[in-house]
Scaffold this motif. Structure first.
Motif, PDB file in Angstrom:
ATOM      1  N   GLU A  75       0.829  -1.196   0.000  1.00 27.05           N
ATOM      2  CA  GLU A  75       0.000   0.000   0.000  1.00 27.05           C
ATOM      3  C   GLU A  75       0.869   1.254   0.000  1.00 27.05           C
ATOM      4  OE1 GLU A  75      -3.117   0.047   2.834  1.00 27.05           O
ATOM      5  OE2 GLU A  75      -3.686   2.116   2.325  1.00 27.05           O
ATOM      6  N   GLN A  76       1.952   1.198   0.767  1.00 31.32           N
ATOM      7  CA  GLN A  76       2.872   2.339   0.785  1.00 31.32           C
ATOM      8  C   GLN A  76       3.461   2.587  -0.607  1.00 31.32           C
ATOM      9  OE1 GLN A  76       5.917   2.615   4.045  1.00 31.32           O
ATOM     10  NE2 GLN A  76       7.262   2.233   2.304  1.00 31.32           N
ATOM     11  N   HIS A  77       3.840   1.524  -1.288  1.00 32.51           N
ATOM     12  CA  HIS A  77       4.366   1.675  -2.648  1.00 32.51           C
ATOM     13  C   HIS A  77       3.306   2.254  -3.562  1.00 32.51           C
ATOM     14  CE1 HIS A  77       8.148  -0.038  -1.878  1.00 32.51           C
ATOM     15  NE2 HIS A  77       7.840  -1.314  -1.966  1.00 32.51           N
ATOM     16  N   TYR A  78       2.099   1.737  -3.398  1.00 31.34           N
ATOM     17  CA  TYR A  78       1.011   2.205  -4.253  1.00 31.34           C
ATOM     18  C   TYR A  78       0.809   3.705  -4.082  1.00 31.34           C
ATOM     19  CZ  TYR A  78      -3.664   3.336  -5.720  1.00 31.34           C
ATOM     20  OH  TYR A  78      -4.722   3.965  -6.301  1.00 31.34           O
ATOM     21  N   ARG A  79       0.716   4.145  -2.824  1.00 32.32           N
ATOM     22  CA  ARG A  79       0.508   5.578  -2.578  1.00 32.32           C
ATOM     23  C   ARG A  79       1.623   6.413  -3.199  1.00 32.32           C
ATOM     24  NH1 ARG A  79      -3.323   6.463   1.495  1.00 32.32           N
ATOM     25  NH2 ARG A  79      -3.734   4.558   2.679  1.00 32.32           N
ATOM     26  N   LYS A  80       2.846   5.933  -2.987  1.00 33.57           N
ATOM     27  CA  LYS A  80       3.995   6.702  -3.484  1.00 33.57           C
ATOM     28  C   LYS A  80       3.980   6.774  -5.000  1.00 33.57           C
ATOM     29  CE  LYS A  80       7.821   7.320  -1.146  1.00 33.57           C
ATOM     30  NZ  LYS A  80       8.916   6.929  -0.273  1.00 33.57           N
ATOM     31  N   LEU A  81       3.789   5.649  -5.637  1.00 37.84           N
ATOM     32  CA  LEU A  81       3.781   5.637  -7.098  1.00 37.84           C
ATOM     33  C   LEU A  81       2.621   6.455  -7.654  1.00 37.84           C
ATOM     34  CD1 LEU A  81       6.061   3.550  -7.144  1.00 37.84           C
ATOM     35  CD2 LEU A  81       4.765   2.292  -8.852  1.00 37.84           C
ATOM     36  N   ALA A  82       1.469   6.274  -7.030  1.00 39.61           N
ATOM     37  CA  ALA A  82       0.297   7.004  -7.524  1.00 39.61           C
ATOM     38  C   ALA A  82       0.557   8.506  -7.437  1.00 39.61           C
ATOM     39  CB  ALA A  82      -0.936   6.603  -6.725  1.00 39.61           C
ATOM     40  N   ALA A  83       1.154   8.951  -6.320  1.00 39.35           N
ATOM     41  CA  ALA A  83       1.418  10.382  -6.166  1.00 39.35           C
ATOM     42  C   ALA A  83       2.448  10.865  -7.187  1.00 39.35           C
ATOM     43  CB  ALA A  83       1.915  10.665  -4.744  1.00 39.35           C
ATOM     44  N   TRP A  84       3.465  10.068  -7.421  1.00 37.28           N
ATOM     45  CA  TRP A  84       4.496  10.457  -8.390  1.00 37.28           C
ATOM     46  C   TRP A  84       3.947  10.490  -9.822  1.00 37.28           C
ATOM     47  CZ3 TRP A  84       8.962   6.793  -6.401  1.00 37.28           C
ATOM     48  CH2 TRP A  84       9.635   7.409  -5.339  1.00 37.28           C
ATOM     49  N   LEU A  85       3.054   9.540 -10.119  1.00 32.38           N
ATOM     50  CA  LEU A  85       2.672   9.342 -11.519  1.00 32.38           C
ATOM     51  C   LEU A  85       1.396  10.066 -11.927  1.00 32.38           C
ATOM     52  CD1 LEU A  85       3.689   5.613 -12.006  1.00 32.38           C
ATOM     53  CD2 LEU A  85       5.038   7.685 -12.264  1.00 32.38           C
ATOM     54  N   ALA A  86       0.601  10.474 -10.937  1.00 35.16           N
ATOM     55  CA  ALA A  86      -0.643  11.186 -11.282  1.00 35.16           C
ATOM     56  C   ALA A  86      -0.349  12.423 -12.135  1.00 35.16           C
ATOM     57  CB  ALA A  86      -1.404  11.551 -10.016  1.00 35.16           C
ATOM     58  N   PRO A  87       0.661  13.240 -11.771  1.00 34.19           N
ATOM     59  CA  PRO A  87       0.937  14.421 -12.602  1.00 34.19           C
ATOM     60  C   PRO A  87       1.355  14.066 -14.031  1.00 34.19           C
ATOM     61  CG  PRO A  87       2.118  14.555 -10.507  1.00 34.19           C
ATOM     62  CD  PRO A  87       1.537  13.189 -10.586  1.00 34.19           C
ATOM     63  N   LEU A  88       1.809  12.828 -14.236  1.00 35.73           N
ATOM     64  CA  LEU A  88       2.176  12.429 -15.600  1.00 35.73           C
ATOM     65  C   LEU A  88       0.971  11.861 -16.344  1.00 35.73           C
ATOM     66  CD1 LEU A  88       5.510  10.443 -14.943  1.00 35.73           C
ATOM     67  CD2 LEU A  88       5.127  12.889 -14.897  1.00 35.73           C
ATOM     68  N   GLY A  89      -0.174  11.884 -15.681  1.00 39.72           N
ATOM     69  CA  GLY A  89      -1.378  11.365 -16.314  1.00 39.72           C
ATOM     70  C   GLY A  89      -1.403   9.844 -16.389  1.00 39.72           C
ATOM     71  N   LEU A  90      -0.644   9.190 -15.515  1.00 37.54           N
ATOM     72  CA  LEU A  90      -0.606   7.724 -15.545  1.00 37.54           C
ATOM     73  C   LEU A  90      -1.347   7.165 -14.351  1.00 37.54           C
ATOM     74  CD1 LEU A  90       2.990   6.519 -16.432  1.00 37.54           C
ATOM     75  CD2 LEU A  90       0.873   6.049 -17.666  1.00 37.54           C
ATOM     76  N   GLU A  91      -2.152   6.168 -14.609  1.00 38.39           N
ATOM     77  CA  GLU A  91      -2.883   5.557 -13.523  1.00 38.39           C
ATOM     78  C   GLU A  91      -2.139   4.307 -13.049  1.00 38.39           C
ATOM     79  OE1 GLU A  91      -7.409   4.076 -12.744  1.00 38.39           O
ATOM     80  OE2 GLU A  91      -6.978   5.170 -14.598  1.00 38.39           O
ATOM     81  N   VAL A  92      -2.231   4.048 -11.744  1.00 38.83           N
ATOM     82  CA  VAL A  92      -1.624   2.837 -11.192  1.00 38.83           C
ATOM     83  C   VAL A  92      -2.731   1.996 -10.574  1.00 38.83           C
ATOM     84  CG1 VAL A  92       0.080   1.923  -9.570  1.00 38.83           C
ATOM     85  CG2 VAL A  92       0.465   4.142 -10.646  1.00 38.83           C
ATOM     86  N   ALA A  93      -2.762   0.722 -10.904  1.00 36.55           N
ATOM     87  CA  ALA A  93      -3.777  -0.158 -10.316  1.00 36.55           C
ATOM     88  C   ALA A  93      -3.267  -0.692  -8.985  1.00 36.55           C
ATOM     89  CB  ALA A  93      -4.065  -1.315 -11.259  1.00 36.55           C
ATOM     90  N   TRP A  94      -4.198  -0.993  -8.095  1.00 40.97           N
ATOM     91  CA  TRP A  94      -3.858  -1.460  -6.753  1.00 40.97           C
ATOM     92  C   TRP A  94      -4.573  -2.763  -6.514  1.00 40.97           C
ATOM     93  CZ3 TRP A  94      -1.424  -2.314  -2.612  1.00 40.97           C
ATOM     94  CH2 TRP A  94      -2.034  -2.447  -1.343  1.00 40.97           C
ATOM     95  N   LEU A  95      -3.799  -3.816  -6.299  1.00 44.99           N
ATOM     96  CA  LEU A  95      -4.399  -5.135  -6.109  1.00 44.99           C
ATOM     97  C   LEU A  95      -3.941  -5.739  -4.796  1.00 44.99           C
ATOM     98  CD1 LEU A  95      -4.195  -7.080  -9.483  1.00 44.99           C
ATOM     99  CD2 LEU A  95      -6.236  -6.342  -8.260  1.00 44.99           C
ATOM    100  N   SER A  96      -4.911  -6.049  -3.944  1.00 48.29           N
ATOM    101  CA  SER A  96      -4.534  -6.735  -2.710  1.00 48.29           C
ATOM    102  C   SER A  96      -5.718  -7.567  -2.281  1.00 48.29           C
ATOM    103  CB  SER A  96      -4.193  -5.733  -1.621  1.00 48.29           C
ATOM    104  OG  SER A  96      -5.379  -5.278  -1.015  1.00 48.29           O
ATOM    105  N   GLY A  97      -5.489  -8.441  -1.324  1.00 46.57           N
ATOM    106  CA  GLY A  97      -6.549  -9.309  -0.855  1.00 46.57           C
ATOM    107  C   GLY A  97      -7.705  -8.531  -0.238  1.00 46.57           C
ATOM    108  N   SER A  98      -7.447  -7.305   0.201  1.00 55.08           N
ATOM    109  CA  SER A  98      -8.453  -6.584   0.962  1.00 55.08           C
ATOM    110  C   SER A  98      -9.394  -5.736   0.093  1.00 55.08           C
ATOM    111  CB  SER A  98      -7.761  -5.675   1.975  1.00 55.08           C
ATOM    112  OG  SER A  98      -7.044  -4.683   1.291  1.00 55.08           O
ATOM    113  N   ARG A  99      -9.120  -5.671  -1.211  1.00 55.82           N
ATOM    114  CA  ARG A  99     -10.006  -4.831  -2.035  1.00 55.82           C
ATOM    115  C   ARG A  99     -11.393  -5.456  -2.133  1.00 55.82           C
ATOM    116  NH1 ARG A  99      -8.040  -1.374  -6.241  1.00 55.82           N
ATOM    117  NH2 ARG A  99     -10.098  -0.541  -5.837  1.00 55.82           N
ATOM    118  N   ARG A 100     -12.385  -4.604  -2.173  1.00 59.33           N
ATOM    119  CA  ARG A 100     -13.734  -5.130  -2.316  1.00 59.33           C
ATOM    120  C   ARG A 100     -13.915  -5.749  -3.699  1.00 59.33           C
ATOM    121  NH1 ARG A 100     -14.978  -0.599   0.217  1.00 59.33           N
ATOM    122  NH2 ARG A 100     -15.007  -0.982   2.457  1.00 59.33           N
ATOM    123  N   LYS A 101     -14.822  -6.727  -3.738  1.00 57.26           N
ATOM    124  CA  LYS A 101     -14.935  -7.542  -4.935  1.00 57.26           C
ATOM    125  C   LYS A 101     -15.235  -6.697  -6.180  1.00 57.26           C
ATOM    126  CE  LYS A 101     -16.741 -11.949  -6.404  1.00 57.26           C
ATOM    127  NZ  LYS A 101     -18.105 -12.322  -6.817  1.00 57.26           N
TER     128      LYS A 101
END
Ligand code: ADP
Ligand code: MG
Length: 711
Positions: A351-377
């Motif tokens: 999750e920490q990696h996801y947050r960091k990457l998402a914050a870095w990449l949002a300004p570049l217009g790139l989306e990052v997907a987040w997959l973990s056991g806890s995501r809702r179906k």
């Protein structure tokens, strides 16, 4: 806590060599005992299998631990206490004493003096053998006893007076319960006679090495000539030992090189750098890359451009900035319209990696997907659909990434953080996700440094990039060792640091035996600190919390709403909260060295001076003391790893037992570094000029398992 072995980075196809056997300890054979070995019945075969002997050729490589000298007789009067000697004596009397403990007490003499032989365990046959008048050869240590000189439990052989002495030193082999030295010796002698090994090394090569031939070396070690001093032959620097170790190292190097070649023969998508997204990220980051980050990314960028799969380990001490290098590599894939994923071993870290990457990449217009056991179906399914259609190119997650429904049709790069936490199978599953006929590039990351020699031999199949520089502006961490009676003072320190605006981790004692107990300890620790620090907010994370609870507590800690985080080792890897400047580890003596280094690495990430307090309970074990000393004295991860290797031994260190890496039985990578170098050169030469020699050498050491390599 499942610390997965480091070494399982090496492909699963590698043959598992017999584990290095410390001090004669047996290992359950992974192969069934051999059937139909003349003279070896099923029971004996089973015992031999326990010491990894499955046939005559294994016996030949089953080398003595040490030697005993039965080639000469020592007069009783000349024997020095504490030195094992052989004496020939005549029995004067023999009786069983019943006062106290039942013992067989035998009085005997030679021309120079008298001796008492004592046996607590004995059979009737032995008592008979030692009747008055019998001539015996006894082997053991003389020591002063109540009634003069004594030998306790000597080895006894009944002989005719003046019978010939053996002509060579007597080897003592590693063995297991129920397998007598004498039986082993007989088997080895037979094997040497009937299955003598050839030296596969071409004559020219062997002469260049100035070492004995393999058959000569083996004969010397199994049956050293009487002229040889025990100290010389027991010294592993003896040319005969050197020859054996070289052969073993050669087999290992050849196997690893072949695995490397097999990988190079596979196809991977070529991802040349376009400097579009990567450059945009560099412009976006709040810092400049360190020299080491720029260099290692350069190495990775070059690999990615190749049409063969990269298999690179990015090794960098805690806090050296691996995540950012990984992000750049992922962007190079995205620049080529391909997919890249980053897999982390824990939910917190992913999750920490996801947050960091998402914050870095949002300004570049790139989306990052987040997959973990806890995501809702529902969310999860939507994400999966967008990954399957390659609408999203980048994904971060836990092992949820490798599960079946996840389809990554354009996968070109897989990054595995804290790779040693994953098993071979999990990494292979990741490899399967790409297009048919293609293997994705793999980037493995680890903060657990591997000493150079280990990396060289065990990771011949890997290219290694090293981040040997920390980002600037870090203040060194001060480490303190404090007895746990002084815990109250430590709590005051936590209070003070937090009131000054900093934050603290409090790691509760590790209880490996029981998860329930571990949980209880964590909760007690949390209650104790909450009560002691009413003016602060204390949080608790442990492995049994639900993922969203864990993630809420972590978010509160990152936001400084929680000042003190009580944690089990779930925070051991990767967690990055620069404002935390105090780390307290309770019962530090129970943790491994690598773990302590990882935990300490959670602080010292910001501008404030950081302190790591290691609370320990007495009495300390010898290794506990050595570990605490090492962590106290050193901060460099490489030095700590070397210490770890020294304290634990290489087998333990890389967990190679479970991993399928050919482990060494005789050679030692640190001590025999010179031989390792020679073996590497020779392996290359042999593979080029005489591949059939390579087959014979690997077959000798890895048996049938060597053929797996060609698969
Ligand atoms: P690790 O190698 O242990 O995974 P991280 O990637 O978590 O380290 O980086 C540690 C911290 O250092 C992060 O906060 C990261 O943003 C920061 N960092 C990374 N590279 C640099 C740099 N070149 N200069 C300054 N800070 C950096
Ligand atoms: Mg990290």
């Amino acid at each position: 806590m499942s610390a997965e072995p480091l070494a399982d980075l090496v492909p699963a196809e590698l043959p598992a060599g017999p584990a290095r056997r410390p001090k004669g300890e047996g290992r359950t054979g992974s192969r069934p005992a051999l059937k139909g070995w003349p003279g070896v019945g099923p029971q004996l075969a089973e015992r031999l299998a326990k010491i990894d002997v499955f046939g005559p050729s294994d016996l030949i490589l089953h080398l003595p631990l040490r030697y005993e000298d039965e080639t000469r007789l020592t007069p009783l009067a000349d024997a020095r206490p504490g030195v094992a000697v052989q004496c020939e004596v005549e029995v004067l009397s023999s009786e069983i004493t019943l006062g106290g403990r039942r013992q067989l007490v035998v009085r005997a003499r030679d021309a120079s003096g008298e001796v008492t032989l004592r046996f607590v365990h004995f059979y009737a046959a032995q008592q008979k053998q030692m009747a008055a008048g019998a001539c015996l050869r006894v082997f053991g240590e003389l020591r002063p006893g109540f009634f003069g000189l004594e030998m306790i439990h000597p080895r006894v052989r009944g002989v005719e007076p003046g019978a010939p002495l053996p002509e060579s030193l007597t080897p003592v082999y590693p063995t297991t319960a129920g397998l007598a030295q004498s039986a082993l010796r007989k088997l080895v002698t037979g094997a040497l006679r009937h299955n003598g090994l050839r030296d596969e090394l071409p004559d020219g090569l062997r002469q260049r090495l100035h070492l004995p031939s393999l058959p000569d070396a083996l004969r010397t070690l199994h049956a050293p000539p009487p002229s040889m001093a025990i100290a010389d032959i027991e010294d592993r620097g003896h040319p005969a030992w050197q020859r054996i170790k070289l052969d073993e190292l050669l087999a290992q190097q050849i196997s690893l090189r072949r695995a490397y070649a097999a990988r190079r023969a596979k196809n991977a998508p070529s991802l040349p750098p376009h400097d579009t997204l990567t450059r945009a990220l560099l412009g976006q980051l709040p810092f400049a890359l360190t020299g080491a980050q720029a260099r290692t990314f350069g190495e990775i960028a070059r690999d990615l451009a190749s049409a063969h799969p990269m298999q690179r380990l990015l090794q960098g001490d805690v806090g050296s900035g691996k995540t950012c290098v990984a992000a750049l590599a992922m962007l190079q894939a995205a620049e080529n319209g391909r997919q890249a994923v980053l897999m982390a071993p824990t939910e917190i870290l992913a999750e920490q990696h996801y947050r960091k990457l998402a914050a870095w990449l949002a300004p570049l217009g790139l989306e990052v997907a987040w997959l973990s056991g806890s995501r809702r179906k529902k969310e999860r399914e939507a994400t999966l659909a967008r990954l399957a259609s390659a609408e999203i190119l980048l994904a971060v997650g836990t092992h949820a990434l490798i599960e079946d429904p996840v389809s990554l049709p354009l996968l070109a790069l897989a990054v595995v953080d804290e790779q040693h936490r994953f098993g071979v199978r999990q990494r292979l599953a990741l490899r399967e996700k790409g297009q048919a006929g293609e293997s994705p590039h793999m980037l493995m990351m680890s903060a657990t440094p591997i000493p150079r020699t280990l990396a060289m031999s065990y990771y011949a199949d890997l290219d290694v990039s090293v981040l040997d520089e920390l980002p600037p502006g870090r203040t060194p961490i001060v480490t303190k060792l404090i007895k746990d009676e002084r815990r109250d003072e430590v709590i005051l320190r936590v209070r003070q640091a937090c009131l000054e605006g900093r934050q603290a981790y409090w790691v509760c004692p590790l209880i490996e035996e029981s998860e329930a107990l571990q949980l209880k300890t964590a909760e007690e620790c949390y209650e104790m600190l909450s009560a002691a620090l009413p003016e602060l907010r204390v949080g608790l994370v442990h492995g049994r919390l639900k993922n969203d609870e864990k993630s809420a507590t972590m978010a509160a800690f990152i936001g400084n709403e929680v000042q003190v985080l009580v944690a089990t080792t779930v925070i051991e890897v990767g967690v990055d909260v620069p404002n935390a400047s105090l780390m307290v580890i309770e019962h530090a003596e129970r943790f491994g060295l690598a773990q302590l280094h990882q935990l300490r690495g959670r602080v010292g990430r910001g501008v404030h001076e950081s302190v790591c307090i290691l609370l320990f309970a007495q009495p300390l074990s010898q290794t506990g003391r050595e570990r605490l000393k090492a962590i106290y004295e050193h901060t460099d991860g490489f030095v700590i790893a070397r210490e770890d290797l020294r304290i634990r031994g290489p087998g333990e260190f890389i967990g190679a037992r479970q991993s399928g890496v050919p482990l060494l039985r005789y050679a030692d990578l640190e001590e025999d570094a010179v031989l390792v170098d020679i073996a590497r050169g020779l392996a290359e030469e042999i593979l080029r000029d005489a591949p059939q020699v390579a087959d014979a050498i690997t077959a000798r050491w890895f048996g049938g398992r060597a053929s797996l390599l060609k698969a």
